[in-house]
Structures are given as structure tokens and as C-alpha cells.
Design a protein around this motif. Structure first.
Motif, mmCIF file in Angstrom:
data_model
loop_
_atom_site.group_PDB
_atom_site.id
_atom_site.type_symbol
_atom_site.label_atom_id
_atom_site.label_comp_id
_atom_site.label_asym_id
_atom_site.label_seq_id
_atom_site.Cartn_x
_atom_site.Cartn_y
_atom_site.Cartn_z
ATOM 1 N N VAL A 82 0.876 -1.177 0.000
ATOM 2 C CA VAL A 82 0.000 0.000 0.000
ATOM 3 C C VAL A 82 0.908 1.220 0.000
ATOM 4 C CG1 VAL A 82 -1.893 -1.121 1.224
ATOM 5 C CG2 VAL A 82 -0.124 0.075 2.538
ATOM 6 N N ASN A 83 0.371 2.355 -0.478
ATOM 7 C CA ASN A 83 1.238 3.526 -0.418
ATOM 8 C C ASN A 83 1.315 4.030 1.018
ATOM 9 O OD1 ASN A 83 -0.943 5.358 0.080
ATOM 10 N ND2 ASN A 83 -1.278 5.622 -2.109
ATOM 11 N N LEU A 84 2.384 4.721 1.307
ATOM 12 C CA LEU A 84 2.680 5.139 2.674
ATOM 13 C C LEU A 84 1.579 6.029 3.241
ATOM 14 C CD1 LEU A 84 4.799 4.955 4.909
ATOM 15 C CD2 LEU A 84 5.922 6.963 3.922
ATOM 16 N N GLU A 85 0.932 6.792 2.387
ATOM 17 C CA GLU A 85 -0.132 7.686 2.829
ATOM 18 C C GLU A 85 -1.278 6.903 3.471
ATOM 19 O OE1 GLU A 85 -2.084 11.642 0.953
ATOM 20 O OE2 GLU A 85 -2.363 9.834 -0.238
ATOM 21 N N GLU A 86 -1.670 5.781 2.856
ATOM 22 C CA GLU A 86 -2.748 4.951 3.404
ATOM 23 C C GLU A 86 -2.342 4.328 4.730
ATOM 24 O OE1 GLU A 86 -5.454 2.550 0.684
ATOM 25 O OE2 GLU A 86 -3.649 2.763 -0.541
ATOM 26 N N ASP A 87 -1.108 3.842 4.795
ATOM 27 C CA ASP A 87 -0.645 3.195 6.015
ATOM 28 C C ASP A 87 -0.583 4.193 7.170
ATOM 29 O OD1 ASP A 87 0.169 0.424 6.647
ATOM 30 O OD2 ASP A 87 1.972 1.377 7.447
ATOM 31 N N ILE A 88 -0.137 5.422 6.876
ATOM 32 C CA ILE A 88 -0.064 6.456 7.905
ATOM 33 C C ILE A 88 -1.460 6.864 8.363
ATOM 34 C CG2 ILE A 88 0.542 8.888 8.294
ATOM 35 C CD1 ILE A 88 3.064 8.368 6.610
ATOM 36 N N GLU A 89 -2.409 6.914 7.433
ATOM 37 C CA GLU A 89 -3.782 7.245 7.812
ATOM 38 C C GLU A 89 -4.328 6.224 8.811
ATOM 39 O OE1 GLU A 89 -8.261 7.932 5.901
ATOM 40 O OE2 GLU A 89 -6.613 7.277 4.609
ATOM 41 N N ALA A 90 -4.081 4.932 8.549
ATOM 42 C CA ALA A 90 -4.542 3.890 9.471
ATOM 43 C C ALA A 90 -3.842 4.014 10.822
ATOM 44 C CB ALA A 90 -4.286 2.512 8.867
ATOM 45 N N LEU A 91 -2.544 4.321 10.825
ATOM 46 C CA LEU A 91 -1.805 4.485 12.077
ATOM 47 C C LEU A 91 -2.359 5.649 12.892
ATOM 48 C CD1 LEU A 91 1.909 3.979 10.930
ATOM 49 C CD2 LEU A 91 0.481 2.382 12.199
ATOM 50 N N GLU A 92 -2.631 6.766 12.214
ATOM 51 C CA GLU A 92 -3.146 7.936 12.928
ATOM 52 C C GLU A 92 -4.534 7.668 13.498
ATOM 53 O OE1 GLU A 92 -1.873 12.110 12.346
ATOM 54 O OE2 GLU A 92 -2.057 11.530 10.230
ATOM 55 N N LEU A 93 -5.373 6.978 12.752
ATOM 56 C CA LEU A 93 -6.710 6.651 13.265
ATOM 57 C C LEU A 93 -6.612 5.775 14.512
ATOM 58 C CD1 LEU A 93 -8.595 5.954 9.920
ATOM 59 C CD2 LEU A 93 -9.100 7.804 11.530
ATOM 60 N N TYR A 94 -5.722 4.789 14.463
ATOM 61 C CA TYR A 94 -5.537 3.915 15.618
ATOM 62 C C TYR A 94 -5.045 4.717 16.829
ATOM 63 C CZ TYR A 94 -3.534 0.474 18.754
ATOM 64 O OH TYR A 94 -3.218 -0.259 19.874
ATOM 65 N N LEU A 95 -4.064 5.586 16.615
ATOM 66 C CA LEU A 95 -3.515 6.393 17.702
ATOM 67 C C LEU A 95 -4.561 7.351 18.274
ATOM 68 C CD1 LEU A 95 -0.026 7.144 16.136
ATOM 69 C CD2 LEU A 95 -0.403 5.959 18.303
ATOM 70 N N GLN A 96 -5.359 7.956 17.403
ATOM 71 C CA GLN A 96 -6.404 8.877 17.869
ATOM 72 C C GLN A 96 -7.439 8.156 18.720
ATOM 73 O OE1 GLN A 96 -7.815 10.503 14.179
ATOM 74 N NE2 GLN A 96 -6.002 11.765 13.864
ATOM 75 N N LEU A 97 -7.815 6.938 18.304
ATOM 76 C CA LEU A 97 -8.798 6.167 19.070
ATOM 77 C C LEU A 97 -8.253 5.785 20.444
ATOM 78 C CD1 LEU A 97 -10.214 3.836 16.263
ATOM 79 C CD2 LEU A 97 -11.442 5.651 17.447
ATOM 80 N N GLU A 98 -6.996 5.344 20.485
ATOM 81 C CA GLU A 98 -6.408 4.966 21.766
ATOM 82 C C GLU A 98 -6.241 6.187 22.673
ATOM 83 O OE1 GLU A 98 -6.958 2.036 22.126
ATOM 84 O OE2 GLU A 98 -5.160 0.805 21.907
#
Length: 237
Positions: A82-98
């Protein structure tokens, strides 16, 4: 000579099929580890709590982010790249939820170097997130003070390599039975990266080290994930 040539072709084909089967198997287990039932259950409980306490705006925000994260995980689970932009979006969503769940227990910083072109840089999905999850659950949340936790993530480029540094100031403890799922996610991520290394002959590696202050007292943990940058043309091929 013809027989020997055919034998070599069959052996190479069998080896490649075996590699593909191993990669599919690891991707399936990576998806299962990513869909952590505890995380899903706790997230839904948090949304339920916000609804009951009339925090409708916060409940709506939490639910929207949770839905986006689930969509990204399901969409990317069967992809090698996947492109890095998609992977970073998923990481940020996970971090925001936690962070919404744990409030003052920790803050995070996500820094991306200017020379990292996210849309044209491709990496394997579901590699970085297990290490971030481990940093939060097995170190930061175990701090005695329950405040002041810090997670720093820096993504930079070094020649042809994408470097992901994950640094935390948590307290590392001995693995318990309850942490088995976290440990499994780390093991699967490392195995997937190794399998992709072999298939694409790319350079990648993961290193970890404990951090100490001037008094040689533990002050945190550092994980460095290095992956060879893959361009769009190579992914399509």
C-alpha cells in the motif's frame, strides 16, 4: 540436459508456490491479529459510554474514526503493498482512538520527513502498527504515574530506505499470558517482512533496543523498522 532443465524449472516453480502460500498464510494471520477483539470490544464500549453520557459529538467522532480504521484494515488486508499515505492514515486513526480512550496517560508525535513522498512510496501493510500497539499496551500504559507517557514516531528516508523509528518512555515488563496476542502480532509482522524480503529480494530489517539515561536507568524503548523503498512501477510489476 533437457531433463535437468525441466527439473530445475519444476523446483523453482514449487519453491515460488510455497513462498506465495506462506505469504498468504501470514497475511491472513496478520489480519486476524490486527482485528484484535479486545480493541474492537473496548472501542464499542467507549462509544456506548459517550452516548450514555450525552457526549454525542464525541461519540460521533469516535464512531467515524473507528469505522474508517476498520474499512482501511479490511481493504488492505489482502494487499502486499500500500502507499505510505494509506498506512499512515490507518496508524493515525488507531492512535487517535487509543488517545481518546486513555486521555492523559499518553501523547504521541508523528513526524514525517519532507523528502518522504507518501503517495509514491509503497510498503507492506500491517507491519508498523503491531509495534505501536505493543509500545502503548506493554510499556506506556504500565507507567506507575499513569500520566506523562510519550510515543514518538518518525518516518524518514535514507537513500533507498524508508526508516520508521518508534520511541516510547514506557516501562517494559515480563510478557504475561494476556499479552500473547500482542506478541503474536509482532511475530507475524517480522515473519511477513522476511517473506517479502525473500520474494522481492529487497532489503529490510527490524531492530530493538532499550534506552537509558545518564544514570544508566531505563528510560524507554526504541524500535527501528527499515524497508527498501518500492516505487509504483515495481509494485505493478
Amino acid at each position: 540436459m533437457f531433463y535437468i532443465r525441466e527439473k530445475h524449472i519444476r523446483q523453482a516453480s514449487t519453491k515460488e508456490i510455497s513462498r506465495l502460500q506462506q505469504l498468504v498464510h501470514l497475511e491472513m494471520h496478520a489480519f486476524q491479529a490486527q482485528m484484535d477483539p479486545h480493541f474492537i470490544f473496548n472501542s464499542l464500549n467507549a462509544i456506548h459510554h459517550y452516548i450514555l453520557t450525552t457526549s454525542t459529538d464525541l461519540a460521533s467522532l469516535y464512531l467515524t474514526r473507528f469505522a474508517r480504521l476498520m474499512r482501511l484494515i479490511i481493504r488492505n488486508c489482502n494487499k502486499e503493498w500500500v502507499n505510505l499515505e494509506e498506512d499512515i492514515e490507518a496508524l493515525e486513526l488507531y492512535l487517535q482512538l487509543e488517545q481518546l480512550r486513555f486521555g492523559p496517560q499518553f501523547d504521541y508525535e508523528l513526524d514525517i520527513a519532507p523528502d518522504v513522498f507518501q503517495q509514491v512510496t509503497f510498503i507492506p501493510p500491517l507491519i508498523v502498527q503491531p509495534y505501536i500497539q505493543e509500545a502503548i499496551w506493554r510499556r506506556i500504559l504500565l507507567r506507575p504515574a499513569k500520566t506523562g507517557g510519550c510515543l514518538r514516531i518518525r518516518i524518514s528516508r535514507e537513500n533507498e530506505m524508508v526508516s520508521v523509528r518508534i520511541e516510547d518512555n514506557g516501562i517494559r515488563q515480563i510478557l504475561s499470558a494476556e499479552d500473547s496476542l500482542l506478541s503474536q502480532g509482532i511475530t507475524i509482522a517480522a515473519a511477513r517482512l522476511q517473506a517479502i524480503n525473500e520474494r522481492y529480494n529487497m532489503r529490510a530489517g527490524i531492530s530493538e533496543q532499550e534506552l537509558y539515561n545518564e544514570m544508566q536507568q531505563p528510560r524507554g524503548h526504541l524500535v527501528i523498522i527499515n524497508m527498501q523503498q518500492i516505487a509504483t512501477r515495481e509494485v505493478v510489476m
